[in-house]
Design an enzyme around this catalytic site. Structure first.
Site, short mmCIF file in Angstrom:
data_model
loop_
_atom_site.label_atom_id
_atom_site.label_comp_id
_atom_site.label_asym_id
_atom_site.label_seq_id
_atom_site.Cartn_x
_atom_site.Cartn_y
_atom_site.Cartn_z
N GLY A 206 0.90 -1.12 -0.17
CA GLY A 206 0.25 0.07 0.08
C GLY A 206 0.93 1.38 -0.04
CG ASN B 65 -10.75 -1.24 5.82
OD1 ASN B 65 -9.81 -1.13 6.70
ND2 ASN B 65 -10.49 -1.47 4.39
CE1 TYR C 173 -5.41 4.77 1.56
CE2 TYR C 173 -7.32 4.25 2.60
CZ TYR C 173 -6.48 4.03 1.44
OH TYR C 173 -6.61 3.33 0.45
#
Length: 173
Positions: free
Chosen positions: A109, A136, A143
């Protein structure tokens, strides 16, 4: 450890994208959704016509994460009118980042985020944004660590299940 490479996908990667898209979506969501809703989403999102249209859209780009010739994840970004919500013409949307479960925690990621940051150096982008399911927590933490902050919410409907996505963004300019 063998290096994971990121490569831009093209129409010739259609079959690979269908396979990795379906597999990663199922791994991520099949335990929290009905089989019917999952099957419908996979058919709508990963059928040949839909993916061909997306791959041919000049305002969308796909990238594949490859480890020893095996595709282990993918990224889809949208510019301009290809964004799922046109919040700002000068924004870039991270539409999808999916990685096979067995490779979670292997920095795939992060490689995708790094690729997005390279892309925005070439484009007049004010900020990067994305939608992430509010349940999630792992993705939200990832993030947040990468400088994204919540700015809104929107509804994501999966079959007959109405879910809420957090909208998060990271300023560029």
């Amino acid at each position: 450890m063998t290096l994971i490479s990121i490569k831009k996908a093209s129409l010739s990667d259609l079959d690979t994208l269908q396979k990795i898209g379906k597999q990663t979506f199922m791994e991520t969501f099949e335990l929290v959704n009905t089989p019917e809703n999952i099957a419908n989403y996979l058919e709508q999102s990963f059928n040949t016509t839909q993916l061909t249209t997306e791959l041919n859209n000049p305002d969308s780009q796909f990238y594949l994460a490859v480890l020893e010739q095996e595709v282990i994840g993918y990224l889809k970004i949208n510019f301009g009118k290809a964004q799922t919500e046109l919040i700002n013409e000068r924004a870039l949307e991270i539409h999808r980042i999916y990685v096979l479960q067995q490779f979670h925690g292997k920095k795939v990621g992060q490689l995708f985020i790094d690729e997005v940051l390279k892309v925005v150096q070439q484009k007049p982008v004010e900020y990067i944004w994305l939608g992430v399911w509010e349940e999630n927590h792992r993705a939200i933490a990832f993030y947040t660590k990468n400088g994204f902050t919540p700015f809104d919410k929107h509804i994501f409907t999966l079959g007959n299940d109405v879910q809420t996505d957090l909208l998060m963004k990271r300023q560029i300019h």
